[in-house]
Design an enzyme around this catalytic site. Structure first.
Site, PDB file in Angstrom:
ATOM      1  N   ASP A   1       0.849  -1.193   0.000  1.00  0.00           N
ATOM      2  CA  ASP A   1       0.000   0.000   0.000  1.00  0.00           C
ATOM      3  C   ASP A   1       0.890   1.250   0.000  1.00  0.00           C
ATOM      4  O   ASP A   1       1.809   1.359   0.820  1.00  0.00           O
ATOM      5  CB  ASP A   1      -0.837  -0.058   1.301  1.00  0.00           C
ATOM      6  CG  ASP A   1      -1.960   0.938   1.334  1.00  0.00           C
ATOM      7  OD1 ASP A   1      -2.400   1.383   0.268  1.00  0.00           O
ATOM      8  OD2 ASP A   1      -2.422   1.253   2.458  1.00  0.00           O
TER       9      ASP A   1
ATOM     10  N   SER B   1     -12.828   4.348   4.745  1.00  0.00           N
ATOM     11  CA  SER B   1     -13.445   3.962   6.019  1.00  0.00           C
ATOM     12  C   SER B   1     -14.682   4.826   6.266  1.00  0.00           C
ATOM     13  O   SER B   1     -14.738   5.985   5.845  1.00  0.00           O
ATOM     14  CB  SER B   1     -12.452   4.141   7.170  1.00  0.00           C
ATOM     15  OG  SER B   1     -11.597   3.016   7.261  1.00  0.00           O
TER      16      SER B   1
ATOM     17  N   ILE C   1      -9.736  -0.147   3.312  1.00  0.00           N
ATOM     18  CA  ILE C   1     -10.261   0.132   4.649  1.00  0.00           C
ATOM     19  C   ILE C   1      -9.203  -0.220   5.690  1.00  0.00           C
ATOM     20  O   ILE C   1      -8.785  -1.373   5.794  1.00  0.00           O
ATOM     21  CB  ILE C   1     -11.554  -0.679   4.895  1.00  0.00           C
ATOM     22  CG1 ILE C   1     -12.642  -0.240   3.901  1.00  0.00           C
ATOM     23  CG2 ILE C   1     -12.043  -0.498   6.341  1.00  0.00           C
ATOM     24  CD1 ILE C   1     -13.869  -1.125   3.865  1.00  0.00           C
TER      25      ILE C   1
HETATM   26  O1  G3H Z   1      -3.186   4.826   3.783  1.00  0.00           O
HETATM   27  C1  G3H Z   1      -2.549   4.554   4.788  1.00  0.00           C
HETATM   28  C2  G3H Z   1      -2.884   3.339   5.577  1.00  0.00           C
HETATM   29  O2  G3H Z   1      -3.979   3.560   6.427  1.00  0.00           O
HETATM   30  C3  G3H Z   1      -1.670   2.822   6.299  1.00  0.00           C
HETATM   31  O3  G3H Z   1      -1.330   3.604   7.387  1.00  0.00           O
HETATM   32  O4  G3H Z   1       1.126   4.049   7.198  1.00  0.00           O
HETATM   33  O5  G3H Z   1      -0.044   4.129   9.409  1.00  0.00           O
HETATM   34  O6  G3H Z   1       0.353   1.944   8.273  1.00  0.00           O
HETATM   35  P1  G3H Z   1       0.122   3.421   8.114  1.00  0.00           P
HETATM   36  P1  13P Z   2      -8.875   4.705   5.668  1.00  0.00           P
HETATM   37  O1  13P Z   2      -7.970   5.546   6.504  1.00  0.00           O
HETATM   38  O2  13P Z   2     -10.107   5.459   5.283  1.00  0.00           O
HETATM   39  O3  13P Z   2      -9.187   3.397   6.291  1.00  0.00           O
HETATM   40  O4  13P Z   2      -8.100   4.407   4.289  1.00  0.00           O
HETATM   41  C1  13P Z   2      -7.159   3.373   4.207  1.00  0.00           C
HETATM   42  C2  13P Z   2      -6.363   3.421   2.947  1.00  0.00           C
HETATM   43  O5  13P Z   2      -6.674   4.090   1.987  1.00  0.00           O
HETATM   44  C3  13P Z   2      -5.159   2.599   2.905  1.00  0.00           C
HETATM   45  O6  13P Z   2      -4.429   2.820   1.733  1.00  0.00           O
HETATM   46 ZN    ZN Z   3      -4.534   4.803   0.974  1.00  0.00          ZN
END
Ligand code: G3H
Ligand code: 13P
Ligand code: ZN
Length: 330
Positions: A93, A235, A276
């Site tokens: 991601d 979300s 999500i």
């Molecule tokens: O889009 C971001 C995701 O919610 C991942 O968040 O970088 O805190 O793991 P993180």
């Molecule tokens: P949310 O913060 O809305 O859950 O989005 C998650 C997301 O886009 C991860 O790449």
């Molecule tokens: Zn994202």
């Protein structure tokens, strides 16, 4: 070099094709630890849904890349043990560099996102095309992004939305060869997606956010018909879970998400992957806080992580069945 195929994983190509043809969206749930992974797999097996296990660069640092690879392989075996051979994608991601994407391909990821959305257009094209050229050699699928979401995208933060410009999508897809495209139509990362002044309040004082820009989504679909579109920041920030967090000592203030009806509508369009993360974080936090507040003598982690896992699983099942429509599509 470990091929995802040897781990029993699949890339996103076939499941996206099925999602577009059958008007549903595949869940992309972020995970960082064992309980989250178990909840995702249990929910997807019980609803017979395909799934994208999504790992941010922060999650990769947190969990360790070698352990992650075994966890993904474990997830495949765990699903079989629970009785369903569901398609499982391991996806990076918000990859921000070619090197990170390359390393994930080498460690068994079946899909990567290269997020060049914060770069000027030509740089985004060049970076994305480079990742695609490398990843496709190993049959790993690639997600690109055009347009910037408001909120925080890992280390990149954008205070305001820059909506995707439909005039750019055809050229971007053609020049880069990406397999799917994340777009910006008003979603946003985190639990506070909109400032209260951007929202209206209903009679109960609940914040109602501005609607997603379905007009932009439609214009994009016209330019690249049948091409897989991805929604980040999707979300819904369930208010019952937010209330539980706050009841048991939390301080989630003015938390607001994307209404589920709007995501349901998006899932029946070319949107075939919905991300999500925050809702899962809120669900886990609510469950852990409840145990801490109501059973203060409890100190066995299984006694609070277990209920957190159960709450997460119910949340994921609800999303799959009532929002994404991916149940019985494995
Ligand atoms: O889009 C971001 C995701 O919610 C991942 O968040 O970088 O805190 O793991 P993180
Ligand atoms: P949310 O913060 O809305 O859950 O989005 C998650 C997301 O886009 C991860 O790449
Ligand atoms: Zn994202």
């Amino acid at each position: 070099m470990i091929s995802y195929k040897d781990l029993g994983l699949v890339n996103s190509r076939e499941i996206f094709k099925k999602a577009i043809e059958n008007k549903f969206a595949v869940p992309a749930f972020n995970f960082n630890n064992m309980e989250q992974m178990q909840a995702i797999i249990q929910a997807c097996v019980e609803t017979k849904s395909p799934v994208i296990l999504q790992v941010s660069s922060g999650a990769r640092k947190y969990a360790n890349q070698t352990l992650l690879r075994y966890m993904a392989q474990g997830a495949v075996e765990y699903a079989k043990e629970l009785g369903a051979n569901i398609p499982i994608v391991l996806h990076l991601d918000h990859g921000d560099t070619f090197e990170l994407c390359k390393s994930c391909v080498e460690y068994g990821f079946s899909s990567v996102m290269i997020d060049g959305s914060h770069h000027p257009y030509a740089e985004n094209v060049a970076l994305t095309a480079k990742v695609v050229e490398y990843a496709h050699k190993y049959d790993v699928t690639v997600e690109g992004e055009l347009g910037v979401l408001a909120g925080v995208e890992d280390e990149v933060s954008a205070e305001h939305h820059t909506y995707t410009q439909p005039e750019e999508v055809e050229d971007f897809v053609k020049k880069t060869g990406v397999d799917s495209l994340a777009i910006s139509i008003g979603t946003s990362h985190g639990a506070n997606k909109f400032k209260p002044e951007q929202c209206q309040r209903n009679e109960q004082g609940i914040l109602i956010p501005p609607p997603l820009r379905f007009d932009i989504l439609e214009a994009i679909e016209k330019r690249i018909p049948g091409f897989p579109i991805v929604l980040h920041g999707a979300s819904s920030v369930p208010q019952d879970l937010v209330a539980l967090v706050n009841k048991y000592g939390g301080a989630l203030k003015d938390a607001v998400g994307i209404p589920e009806e709007q995501l349901r509508k998006a899932a029946t369009s070319a949107v075939c992957k919905i991300n999500i993360d925050s809702d899962g974080r809120i669900a886990m936090t609510a469950a852990v806080r409840e145990v801490f507040a109501t059973k203060p003598a409890e100190f066995d982690p299984r006694k609070y992580l277990g209920p957190a896992r159960d709450t997460l699983k119910e949340l994921y099942k609800h999303k799959i069945v009532n929002v994404l429509g991916s149940n019985n599509r494995a």
